[in-house]
Design a protein around this motif. Structure first.
Motif, PDB file in Angstrom:
ATOM      1  N   PHE A 167       0.712  -1.280   0.089  1.00  0.00           N
ATOM      2  CA  PHE A 167      -0.023  -0.036  -0.094  1.00  0.00           C
ATOM      3  C   PHE A 167       0.770   1.273  -0.107  1.00  0.00           C
ATOM      4  CE2 PHE A 167      -2.515  -3.213   2.000  1.00  0.00           C
ATOM      5  CZ  PHE A 167      -3.552  -3.338   1.359  1.00  0.00           C
ATOM      6  N   PHE A 168       2.079   1.189   0.046  1.00  0.00           N
ATOM      7  CA  PHE A 168       3.256   2.081   0.171  1.00  0.00           C
ATOM      8  C   PHE A 168       3.968   2.169  -0.909  1.00  0.00           C
ATOM      9  CE2 PHE A 168       1.388   2.007   4.187  1.00  0.00           C
ATOM     10  CZ  PHE A 168       0.950   3.210   4.630  1.00  0.00           C
ATOM     11  N   ASP A 169       3.906   1.891  -2.220  1.00  0.00           N
ATOM     12  CA  ASP A 169       4.555   1.736  -3.494  1.00  0.00           C
ATOM     13  C   ASP A 169       5.730   0.586  -2.999  1.00  0.00           C
ATOM     14  OD1 ASP A 169       3.040   3.619  -4.591  1.00  0.00           O
ATOM     15  OD2 ASP A 169       4.270   5.364  -3.940  1.00  0.00           O
ATOM     16  N   ASP A 170       5.474  -0.321  -2.327  1.00  0.00           N
ATOM     17  CA  ASP A 170       6.227  -1.430  -2.024  1.00  0.00           C
ATOM     18  C   ASP A 170       7.510  -1.096  -1.259  1.00  0.00           C
ATOM     19  OD1 ASP A 170       5.096  -3.743  -3.102  1.00  0.00           O
ATOM     20  OD2 ASP A 170       5.652  -3.063  -5.234  1.00  0.00           O
ATOM     21  N   ASP A 171       7.345   0.318  -0.586  1.00  0.00           N
ATOM     22  CA  ASP A 171       8.616   0.819   0.277  1.00  0.00           C
ATOM     23  C   ASP A 171       8.457   0.644   1.666  1.00  0.00           C
ATOM     24  OD1 ASP A 171      10.575   2.096   1.421  1.00  0.00           O
ATOM     25  OD2 ASP A 171       9.812   4.041   0.552  1.00  0.00           O
ATOM     26  N   VAL A 172       8.971  -0.453   2.260  1.00  0.00           N
ATOM     27  CA  VAL A 172       8.867  -1.011   3.453  1.00  0.00           C
ATOM     28  C   VAL A 172       9.085   0.125   4.631  1.00  0.00           C
ATOM     29  CG1 VAL A 172       9.332  -2.767   5.394  1.00  0.00           C
ATOM     30  CG2 VAL A 172       9.313  -3.275   2.893  1.00  0.00           C
ATOM     31  N   ASP A 173       9.807   1.013   4.266  1.00  0.00           N
ATOM     32  CA  ASP A 173      10.356   1.984   5.067  1.00  0.00           C
ATOM     33  C   ASP A 173       9.377   3.188   5.112  1.00  0.00           C
ATOM     34  OD1 ASP A 173      12.630   0.691   5.800  1.00  0.00           O
ATOM     35  OD2 ASP A 173      13.929   1.494   4.080  1.00  0.00           O
ATOM     36  N   ALA A 174       8.483   2.926   4.211  1.00  0.00           N
ATOM     37  CA  ALA A 174       7.324   4.308   4.385  1.00  0.00           C
ATOM     38  C   ALA A 174       6.321   3.860   5.179  1.00  0.00           C
ATOM     39  CB  ALA A 174       6.844   4.421   2.871  1.00  0.00           C
ATOM     40  N   VAL A 175       6.210   2.481   5.632  1.00  0.00           N
ATOM     41  CA  VAL A 175       5.132   2.038   6.249  1.00  0.00           C
ATOM     42  C   VAL A 175       5.499   2.572   7.737  1.00  0.00           C
ATOM     43  CG1 VAL A 175       3.896   0.100   7.338  1.00  0.00           C
ATOM     44  CG2 VAL A 175       4.772  -0.167   4.860  1.00  0.00           C
ATOM     45  N   PRO A 176       4.470   3.100   8.364  1.00  0.00           N
ATOM     46  CA  PRO A 176       4.797   3.695   9.745  1.00  0.00           C
ATOM     47  C   PRO A 176       5.129   2.613  10.718  1.00  0.00           C
ATOM     48  CG  PRO A 176       2.953   4.667   8.920  1.00  0.00           C
ATOM     49  CD  PRO A 176       3.124   3.707   7.959  1.00  0.00           C
ATOM     50  N   GLN A 177       6.111   2.907  11.774  1.00  0.00           N
ATOM     51  CA  GLN A 177       6.425   1.653  12.676  1.00  0.00           C
ATOM     52  C   GLN A 177       5.502   1.668  13.757  1.00  0.00           C
ATOM     53  OE1 GLN A 177      10.481   1.157  13.582  1.00  0.00           O
ATOM     54  NE2 GLN A 177      11.218   2.931  12.513  1.00  0.00           N
ATOM     55  N   HIS A 178       4.738   2.567  13.933  1.00  0.00           N
ATOM     56  CA  HIS A 178       3.823   2.677  15.165  1.00  0.00           C
ATOM     57  C   HIS A 178       2.204   2.654  14.636  1.00  0.00           C
ATOM     58  CE1 HIS A 178       7.654   4.100  16.771  1.00  0.00           C
ATOM     59  NE2 HIS A 178       7.343   3.072  17.797  1.00  0.00           N
ATOM     60  N   CYS A 179       1.474   2.397  15.586  1.00  0.00           N
ATOM     61  CA  CYS A 179       0.067   2.339  15.621  1.00  0.00           C
ATOM     62  C   CYS A 179      -0.818   2.277  16.842  1.00  0.00           C
ATOM     63  CB  CYS A 179      -0.443   1.011  14.673  1.00  0.00           C
ATOM     64  SG  CYS A 179      -0.083  -0.363  15.513  1.00  0.00           S
ATOM     65  N   LEU A 180      -2.118   2.790  16.855  1.00  0.00           N
ATOM     66  CA  LEU A 180      -3.026   2.826  17.966  1.00  0.00           C
ATOM     67  C   LEU A 180      -3.840   1.732  17.331  1.00  0.00           C
ATOM     68  CD1 LEU A 180      -4.396   6.182  18.754  1.00  0.00           C
ATOM     69  CD2 LEU A 180      -2.408   4.808  19.786  1.00  0.00           C
ATOM     70  N   THR A 181      -4.139   0.590  18.242  1.00  0.00           N
ATOM     71  CA  THR A 181      -5.069  -0.691  17.877  1.00  0.00           C
ATOM     72  C   THR A 181      -5.763  -0.730  19.039  1.00  0.00           C
ATOM     73  OG1 THR A 181      -4.929  -2.860  17.283  1.00  0.00           O
ATOM     74  CG2 THR A 181      -3.130  -2.177  18.624  1.00  0.00           C
ATOM     75  N   GLN A 182      -7.066  -1.261  18.673  1.00  0.00           N
ATOM     76  CA  GLN A 182      -7.859  -1.780  19.634  1.00  0.00           C
ATOM     77  C   GLN A 182      -6.960  -3.179  20.376  1.00  0.00           C
ATOM     78  OE1 GLN A 182     -12.009  -2.975  19.213  1.00  0.00           O
ATOM     79  NE2 GLN A 182     -12.323  -1.128  17.736  1.00  0.00           N
ATOM     80  N   GLY A 183      -7.171  -3.358  21.511  1.00  0.00           N
ATOM     81  CA  GLY A 183      -6.525  -4.443  22.158  1.00  0.00           C
ATOM     82  C   GLY A 183      -7.300  -5.640  21.950  1.00  0.00           C
TER      83      GLY A 183
END
Ligand code: GLP
Length: 260
Positions: A167-183
């Motif tokens: 989803f980020f032009d196949d650029d792993v480094d463009a994928v954010p490192q952090h997220c908020l997620t329901q537990g």
């Protein structure tokens, strides 16, 4: 836990049917929405029913599972934007009826607690759509997540960032490192959970989820503890199930009136 093995579009039709029943019968339905490719045909089917049969979402509230940290809502890959594009803007939700965790909040801990509070205030989620990661994550609860966790910040696993790089032009480094997620504890409070998984790359995660020992190493195994879960898989995703024939037999021999 009920396991249904069927081809698409049968799987998404079953989920759309359950959602339609809830939306038509419940005076204040609350839906749990998931991102990822697995639920996309459900959203297409619901949009079709909205356009052709007048299925209305005007009284529905919806809560998303997760969000990247640091992507503004306007970013094409923020989950806010993805859900809006794939589903919310195509039907008639009221303004503000679809909520997600705020990954741009200055105080992420407070935003997480507020999000759990908002779900509870709405009366809890009636029907939660789920996908599963190849490493067995649910929402963004990566391996090692507490089985009773609440909405919080997580650091994405390398495998998840590789999986989502498409989803980020196949650029792993463009994928954010952090997220908020329901537990996982938050997700388990939904009254009915429907999880869709298709393709051979999900087969091991599906096997562990349904038949493995409950363990934070495969977070989706926590679903074994929930009283009302429907797992919908195609033949490829079901290919590692030990009791596949039994699940097929159960589904083919339901008693009159037995519902999902
Ligand atoms: C992401 C989402 C999950 C989703 C998973 C699988 O990591 N946070 O909610 O279940 O991807 O995605 P897909 O359905 O595209 O395989």
């Amino acid at each position: 836990m009920e396991v249904i093995i069927a081809p698409e579009p049968e799987l998404s039709t079953l989920v759309a049917d359950a959602i339609e029943r809830l939306v038509r019968e419940d005076p204040s339905p609350v839906l749990g929405l998931a991102t990822g490719s697995s639920p996309l045909s459900v959203y297409d089917e619901l949009t079709k029913r909205h356009e052709q049969d007048g299925l209305s979402f005007a009284k529905v509230r919806a809560f998303m599972l997760d969000e990247y940290v640091g992507l503004p809502a306007s970013h094409p890959q923020s989950y806010h934007n993805v859900i809006d594009t794939e589903f919310a803007s195509r039907v008639d939700f009221a303004k503000g009826a679809v909520q997600g965790p705020d990954g741009t909040a200055e105080d992420l801990r407070a935003a997480s607690a507020e999000y759990d509070h908002a779900i509870a205030e709405a009366g809890g989620v009636d029907l939660q759509i789920l996908g599963i990661g190849t490493d067995g994550h649910l929402a963004f609860n990566e391996p090692g997540s507490s089985l009773s966790s609440r909405t919080r910040v997580k650091t994405l696993a390398r495998q998840t960032r590789i999986d989502n790089a498409r989803f980020f032009d196949d650029d792993v480094d463009a994928v954010p490192q952090h997220c908020l997620t329901q537990g996982l504890g938050t997700i388990l409070e939904a009254r009915h959970l429907m999880l869709i998984a298709t393709g051979g790359h999900k087969a091991e995660a599906v096997h562990q989820m349904v038949e493995g020992p409950v363990s934070s190493m495969w977070p989706a195994t926590v679903l074994q503890m929930h009283p009302h879960v429907t797992i919908l898989v195609d033949e490829e995703a079901a290919s590692r199930l030990q009791l596949g024939d039994y699940y097929r037999h159960i589904y083919a021999n339901k008693l009159e009136g037995q519902r999902l």
